[in-house]
Design a protein around this motif. Structure first.
Motif, PDB file in Angstrom:
ATOM      1  N   THR B  70       0.842  -1.209   0.000  1.00  0.00           N
ATOM      2  CA  THR B  70       0.000   0.000   0.000  1.00  0.00           C
ATOM      3  C   THR B  70       0.870   1.249   0.000  1.00  0.00           C
ATOM      4  O   THR B  70       0.485   2.265  -0.565  1.00  0.00           O
ATOM      5  N   LEU B  71       2.047   1.157   0.631  1.00  0.00           N
ATOM      6  CA  LEU B  71       2.946   2.326   0.686  1.00  0.00           C
ATOM      7  C   LEU B  71       3.408   2.749  -0.709  1.00  0.00           C
ATOM      8  O   LEU B  71       3.822   3.875  -0.911  1.00  0.00           O
ATOM      9  N   LEU B  72       3.350   1.810  -1.655  1.00  0.00           N
ATOM     10  CA  LEU B  72       3.805   2.101  -3.019  1.00  0.00           C
ATOM     11  C   LEU B  72       2.648   2.206  -4.011  1.00  0.00           C
ATOM     12  O   LEU B  72       2.842   2.150  -5.216  1.00  0.00           O
ATOM     13  N   LEU B 107      -2.450  -0.166   7.036  1.00  0.00           N
ATOM     14  CA  LEU B 107      -3.202   0.631   6.058  1.00  0.00           C
ATOM     15  C   LEU B 107      -3.974  -0.292   5.113  1.00  0.00           C
ATOM     16  O   LEU B 107      -5.165  -0.079   4.836  1.00  0.00           O
ATOM     17  N   ASP B 424      -7.389   8.473  10.810  1.00  0.00           N
ATOM     18  CA  ASP B 424      -6.640   9.723  10.655  1.00  0.00           C
ATOM     19  C   ASP B 424      -5.193   9.551  11.080  1.00  0.00           C
ATOM     20  O   ASP B 424      -4.273  10.042  10.422  1.00  0.00           O
ATOM     21  N   ILE B 427      -3.343   7.444   8.410  1.00  0.00           N
ATOM     22  CA  ILE B 427      -3.072   8.236   7.201  1.00  0.00           C
ATOM     23  C   ILE B 427      -1.927   9.222   7.443  1.00  0.00           C
ATOM     24  O   ILE B 427      -1.008   9.342   6.625  1.00  0.00           O
ATOM     25  N   SER B 428      -1.942   9.912   8.558  1.00  0.00           N
ATOM     26  CA  SER B 428      -0.873  10.886   8.843  1.00  0.00           C
ATOM     27  C   SER B 428       0.489  10.195   8.919  1.00  0.00           C
ATOM     28  O   SER B 428       1.475  10.694   8.368  1.00  0.00           O
ATOM     29  N   VAL B 430       1.408   7.404   7.540  1.00  0.00           N
ATOM     30  CA  VAL B 430       1.832   6.948   6.204  1.00  0.00           C
ATOM     31  C   VAL B 430       2.345   8.132   5.388  1.00  0.00           C
ATOM     32  O   VAL B 430       3.408   8.063   4.764  1.00  0.00           O
ATOM     33  N   GLU B 431       1.607   9.226   5.397  1.00  0.00           N
ATOM     34  CA  GLU B 431       2.013  10.369   4.580  1.00  0.00           C
ATOM     35  C   GLU B 431       3.391  10.901   5.016  1.00  0.00           C
ATOM     36  O   GLU B 431       4.240  11.205   4.166  1.00  0.00           O
ATOM     37  N   VAL B 434       6.139   8.230   4.026  1.00  0.00           N
ATOM     38  CA  VAL B 434       6.365   8.158   2.583  1.00  0.00           C
ATOM     39  C   VAL B 434       7.208   9.352   2.122  1.00  0.00           C
ATOM     40  O   VAL B 434       8.088   9.220   1.269  1.00  0.00           O
ATOM     41  N   LEU B 438      10.702   8.887   0.132  1.00  0.00           N
ATOM     42  CA  LEU B 438      10.953   9.493  -1.174  1.00  0.00           C
ATOM     43  C   LEU B 438      12.259  10.287  -1.161  1.00  0.00           C
ATOM     44  O   LEU B 438      13.024  10.276  -2.123  1.00  0.00           O
TER      45      LEU B 438
END
Lengths: 445, 445
Positions: B70-72, B107, B424, B427-428, B430-431, B434, B438
């Protein structure tokens, strides 16, 4: 109305990660980074929608369906085409009244809106008072209705076309009427030959407003050319159905050919030469076992390929997000190349190309001067996390039900509930009526 | 807990239009028409869920994925396979920690649950403390985790398998551990030969609980046999990869072969002979351009074909409703026969066959004695109106987001919100993570 702080997808290339759209009446009047847009419209007294964590896109265009067939959704599946039509679909349809067609269109319009579609092309049987147009209007959906023409009922169908032009063309700023010669195997050469004069007459009677599109089912079944030859005793030169159609003087940028699965090189050249539009219906083409339209080749030639769901009896939804994913994927294994039909091009097919193929020059892009058909999706979901590429997200990950707000012609028609209609009322009416119809065809409980 | 007045779909044939299911602890204890069930359990003091206008189904089984990917999701699309792997996926994955793998699995587990999936098979890199299993448990999702084995890291991988058996096998009644020899082109003959003794040892150490499945990627790419021959200097007798695998004594009803796109007749006969299970991943097979597995032929032979999404980097969702629709449709045009892979058989693939392929004999059917993994969908929607055939509705019309309530192992894990986790917060995290990842691969903004 100002929609601000959203990820604004202007078209298949341009997008603003923190952008805004301004709508006045039925038009988009400004688009850009939120900061710039707010500066230009400060103190303007617009209603404000905060689209933080949302994606804002042009409404999707479903360029081929038979929307009233929601009434037959799932009525008969997984059957060979002829059995499906002759034993199931046609006997059921024979009982449909104008009111039924309106009700089916209303149900389909609610589904379309819920799923982020703001414009449909829909071809079906026309009744003057109640029909697809009246159903779409009740929900607030934009649509081009195709008045179906068959050679065995040509004169009546053409009369109905003129009736529809008078009653429905331009109605509420939402409806356009168009010519729907059903298919080359149900429309004889004489009927095709009559069509250019009808187009001329429409222009004479209505001026610019009289520009209507023609749409027809072309090359859906691999057995069609054979059928046409046998039925009408005609020649299909070189096996090219477009060479056959060319002689009727109907091919142009206003001709929209649905399906186009079984074509040869001459066909592709003629589609390109006349700037004919193609409506690709991947889900229905698979479900009926018809085949895979070669959209990569068409797109490479510069042909405008738009997307459609086809009727809900052969899909069984009106979900254009699903259709985008199928359209993006089905040709990759055939070409053994995952780079064909990439996400952003498929998004273009579902928006800008759909609008152009339905004869709109001001629809399908979030651009000043364009019609205010705008869809807002919530992206605070597990399946939309994380986000790297917005087009990939829209085509491969977003679900139709991520749609949260739908604006058509500058008016909110869905914001978690339907603004113009009671869903419960529509569902009850459909369930009751379907029960009666099943009794009539001897398939009641 | 009693779920009453719902349209209860017991399995691919039996369903009650007004039925009830009774759950006690982690098991289903009764199923039948509402009236009968209520009579049998009157005054039993169960919690009652009213499922009027709802559809109640066994939870879907995703029999092949790499859930932490899911991370990708959407990180790199529409690219040729080797470029995708070597330039994008592998460099990113090289930076993933155990905590990342757990976060990605969490996730993916939330997405799976939201979409009505209650069991997943997932193969990925294993870290002792934080891994896929710990992620699934945090969400409350049932799963079989495959400990990936490659020949270049065989000894370490096998050590990790034993570690996982000790720490995670049977944990919370949700997790099973399994052997994941990655693929015949990444696993050499020596490694394959080691596997039967590991299975024996697992049985010796853990008795009945030590029965584990083996799953591997087989015949995904049409170039694989060539690759295996070149890499390991071996013979693939008659071009049959299953003939090659047969000699390692690993084929059995506990072997689950993912993909199986490029097979010959000998392969099909051997799959049938050894009762091997097949995990079909239609969406990913299309997206990577790999091809169309011949599921109609396999099903006709009586092979258990289950369904999977594959990893979210090549799909890009974990949506088993979408996967059912793709599985039902993609072979119809190839066979030029819309009657292949009919809706109810596809539903069986996504439930009962999935459970069997993951080694469960008490999962995937709403039956007394079976595990209480139950999903409730709301059908008061435009796209689910009217209803003629419940299986057609589930496969062709229902959307994953129609799922309203999810019960796993007798406990509600989703009822409009996630019971065990804050979305929430996930999601935070993970964002943020990621963004860091990157930066590490030099693809930050």
């Amino acid at each position: 109305m100002i929609i601000k702080n959203g990820w604004i997808v202007v078209d298949y290339i341009r997008n603003y990660r923190d952008g805004a759209v301004v709508i006045e009446d039925d038009k988009i009047v400004d688009v850009g980074p939120t900061e710039d847009v707010l500066r230009r419209h400060s103190g303007s007294g617009h209603d404000v929608i905060d689209a933080r964590d949302k994606i804002v896109i042009p409404g999707l265009v479903n360029s081929h369906t038979h929307i009233s067939m929601t009434l037959l959704r799932g009525y008969a599946d997984d059957l060979p085409l002829q059995e499906w039509l002759e034993k199931w679909i046609w006997p059921f349809e024979a009982n449909l009244t104008g009111e039924d067609i309106e009700l089916g269109a209303l149900l389909g319009a609610l589904e379309s809106i819920r799923f982020g579609t703001t414009t449909v092309y829909s071809m079906y049987h026309y009744h003057p008072g109640h029909n697809e147009a009246s159903g779409l209007i009740k929900a607030g959906l934009r649509g081009v209705i195709g008045i179906a023409i068959f050679h065995w009922s040509r004169d009546k169908n053409i009369k109905m076309f003129w009736d529809a032009m008078g009653r429905w063309h331009g109605r509420d700023g939402l409806i356009k009427v168009s010519l729907g010669p059903h298919a080359p195997y149900t429309v004889d050469p004489e009927t095709w030959m009559r069509l250019p004069e009808i187009l001329n007459e429409a222009n004479e009677r209505y001026g610019d407003r009289g520009r209507v599109i023609i749409s027809s089912h072309i090359a859906e079944d691999w057995r069609e050319n054979e059928l046409i030859r046998d039925k009408f005793n005609v020649d299909i030169p070189g096996g090219s159905i477009f060479r056959y159609l060319e002689k009727f003087n109907i091919l142009s940028g206003d001709f929209l050919a649905a399906h186009c699965i079984h074509l040869n090189q001459v066909d592709l050249d003629l589609i390109h030469k006349y700037s004919v539009g193609v409506a690709h219906n991947p889900v229905a083409n698979l479900k009926l076992g018809m085949g895979f339209a070669d959209t990569p080749k068409m797109l490479e030639k510069g042909i405008r390929v738009s997307l459609g769901t086809d009727g809900p009896a052969s899909n069984n939804t009106l979900d254009m997000f699903e259709t985008m994913k199928f359209a993006a994927l089905i040709n990759k294994p055939i070409k053994r190349d995952p780079s064909v039909t990439p996400a952003n091009i498929v998004f273009r097919m579902a928006t800008e190309y759909g609008a152009l193929n339905l004869g709109y020059n001001d629809l399908g892009i979030l651009k000043p001067g364009y019609k205010a058909d705008v869809v807002i999706l919530d992206r605070r979901k597990p399946h939309l996390t994380p986000v790297y590429d917005i087009y990939s997200h829209l085509v491969y990950a977003a679900r139709s039900m991520d749609v949260e707000t739908v604006i058509i012609n500058g008016r909110i028609v869905y914001d978690g509930g339907f603004v113009n209609t009671s869903l419960d009322d529509v569902i009850s009416r459909v369930e009751n009526r379907v029960y009666e119809l099943l009794e009539k065809v001897g398939k009641g409980d």
